[in-house]
Structure formats: structure tokens, C-alpha cells
Scaffold this active site. Structure first.
Site, PDB file in Angstrom:
ATOM      1  CG  PHE A  13      -1.769  -1.133   0.805  1.00 28.98           C
ATOM      2  CD1 PHE A  13      -2.964  -0.697   0.527  1.00 28.98           C
ATOM      3  CD2 PHE A  13      -1.753  -2.301   2.202  1.00 28.98           C
ATOM      4  CE1 PHE A  13      -4.290  -2.208   0.717  1.00 28.98           C
ATOM      5  CE2 PHE A  13      -2.874  -2.757   2.357  1.00 28.98           C
ATOM      6  CZ  PHE A  13      -3.882  -2.599   1.531  1.00 28.98           C
ATOM      7  CG  ASP A  14       0.603   6.076  -1.555  1.00 29.95           C
ATOM      8  OD1 ASP A  14       1.330   6.254  -1.211  1.00 29.95           O
ATOM      9  OD2 ASP A  14      -0.259   6.249  -1.831  1.00 29.95           O
ATOM     10  CB  VAL A  15       1.205   5.131   3.462  1.00 28.36           C
ATOM     11  CG1 VAL A  15       0.452   5.666   5.139  1.00 28.36           C
ATOM     12  CG2 VAL A  15       1.280   3.792   4.504  1.00 28.36           C
TER      13      VAL A  15
END
Length: 238
Positions: A13-15
Site C-alpha cells: 500500500f501507498d499510505v
């Protein structure tokens, strides 16, 4: 054909922007400074100015770089150009909220997959973000850990090496992100299965995220994390 969600083992995941509402956090902080200064700011204008300043050649690591960014954009917004307000913007990252669906979706997904955070933010900020999200991650890679930032392939290669030690490969990963520029385009180039969370589906433009040179059609496309969680559960149940 896209690889079935049921066949994947890891979700990366990109956060910031995908799980954490950084645009809302920035606009809220700037609005507070503006109110104290007796002026008003347009949120979308502020994000456009932020985007231009953030992606300049002298940019530092995020969110520490917000001090410099503030000093660039403050005069253009009619805000006081004082370092203390830039520091307030930087420190506000510790209070940014997750999108309403983020924590629950991650909780649901963590029952079936190993979740790995991949963020261009520094470790100190990520610790706040992870707590806000319920600490759902199996592993996490930050700009401090990798020594680079997405979309640099080297960032992704470190994650590939990590799962490789567990007997897996990039073919076992779904990369989930909202940024076409930082994540979706490069994940396609690297041969990953990817998922675009289009957070700004009801808004025009790219907001605080740099616009890609070209649009990459993702393998999976949802406008919310809830949509991804539902699809993953349905895939596992089939």
C-alpha cells in the site's frame, strides 16, 4: 487478464493519499493559519501551489519538507511567511486522519493477506499514520528505510527482496495506491498486479499529487478501500 485477488498473498500500500487523507490535513492546517491571520484560502488552490512547490528540484523528505513548501506557498496565499507556521504544517502530519473506510478495510484484508506499507514519508510520520489506521501492517518500508522514494524502482526492489526471503515474488503482490505518478505507472512497468484507489473520483484534477505524463489503466480500480475489501472477500469466497 488480471491475476485473481484470491491468488495473491501480499497487498502493498501507498499510505499518504491512499489510506491517509493528506490533502484534508494540509487544507485544515492552512485554514487554521489563515483564520488566525484574518484571511481565507481556497483549498484546491492551496493544493495546486503545494504540488508545484513539493515537486521542485530542491525538495526534501516528506513531511519534513513541508516547512520549505510552506515558505514557498505562503506569500502566494496571503499567509504569514514565518518558519513557525511551516513547522506547524509539518507537525500537523502527526494528526492527519485516515479516510473513513481505510482502517476497517485494512482490518478485513489483514485476515487474508499480508499487508505491507510502502510510503515516501519518513518513519516518524509513518508511525503516526500506522497508529491512526490500527497498526494493520505486516511490514513497512519508508523513505528512511529505502533511501529513496517512489516511483524509483529501487524502492520496489527492496520489497521484492523482502517477500523473496519468504519464498514469494512480485507475482504474489497486489500494489494498491491512489497516485498514478508514484505507484500505478511504475508498478505496471515492473510487472506487478496493481489496484488504483481513485480517491478524487468526485473532484477534478490531481489535487496535491503530481500529474503523470500518461494515464495507466490499472488491473483493479475502485473509488474506495471498502470496494477493494469487498472484492477481495468475494474472490476468496468464490
Amino acid at each position: 487478464m488480471a491475476k485473481s485477488l484470491a491468488d495473491l498473498k501480499y497487498f502493498t500500500f501507498d499510505v499518504v493519499g491512499t489510506l491517509i487523507d493528506f490533502e484534508g490535513g494540509i487544507k485544515e492546517c492552512l485554514a487554521g493559519i489563515a483564520e488566525e491571520a484574518g484571511v481565507s484560502v481556497d483549498g484546491e488552490e492551496a493544493l495546486a501551489l503545494y504540488r508545484a512547490a513539493r515537486y521542485s528540484g530542491d525538495a526534501g523528505l516528506f513531511p519534513d519538507d513541508l516547512v520549505r513548501v510552506y515558505m514557498v506557498i505562503a506569500p502566494k496565499l496571503g499567509l504569514p511567511a514565518e518558519v513557525k507556521f511551516g513547522e506547524r504544517l509539518r507537525d500537523s502530519a502527526g494528526n492527519w486522519k485516515g479516510f473513513a473506510d481505510s482502517a476497517d478495510a485494512l482490518r478485513r484484508l489483514s485476515k487474508r493477506y499480508r499487508l505491507i506499507a510502502m510510503t515516501n514519508a519518513r518513519r516518524w510520520a509513518f508511525e503516526h499514520f500506522s497508529k491512526e489506521l490500527g497498526n494493520p501492517f505486516y511490514a513497512a518500508f519508508t523513505a528512511d528505510d529505502t533511501g529513496t522514494e517512489k516511483p524509483d524502482p529501487a524502492f520496489f526492489e527492496q520489497v521484492f527482496a523482502f517477500v523473496g526471503k519468504e519464498g514469494a515474488s512480485k507475482d504474489d503482490i497486489l500494489h494498491v495506491a491512489q497516485s498514478q505518478y508514484h505507484d500505478i505507472g511504475i508498478s505496471r512497468q515492473l510487472g506487478m498486479t496493481n489496484c488504483w484507489i481513485e480517491r478524487r473520483h468526485a473532484q477534478k484534477g490531481y489535487g496535491g499529487t503530481i500529474e503523470p505524463q500518461e494515464f495507466t489503466k490499472p488491473d483493479y480500480h475502485f473509488t474506495s478501500m471498502a470496494g477493494l475489501a469487498e472484492a477481495a472477500e468475494a474472490s476468496k469466497a468464490a
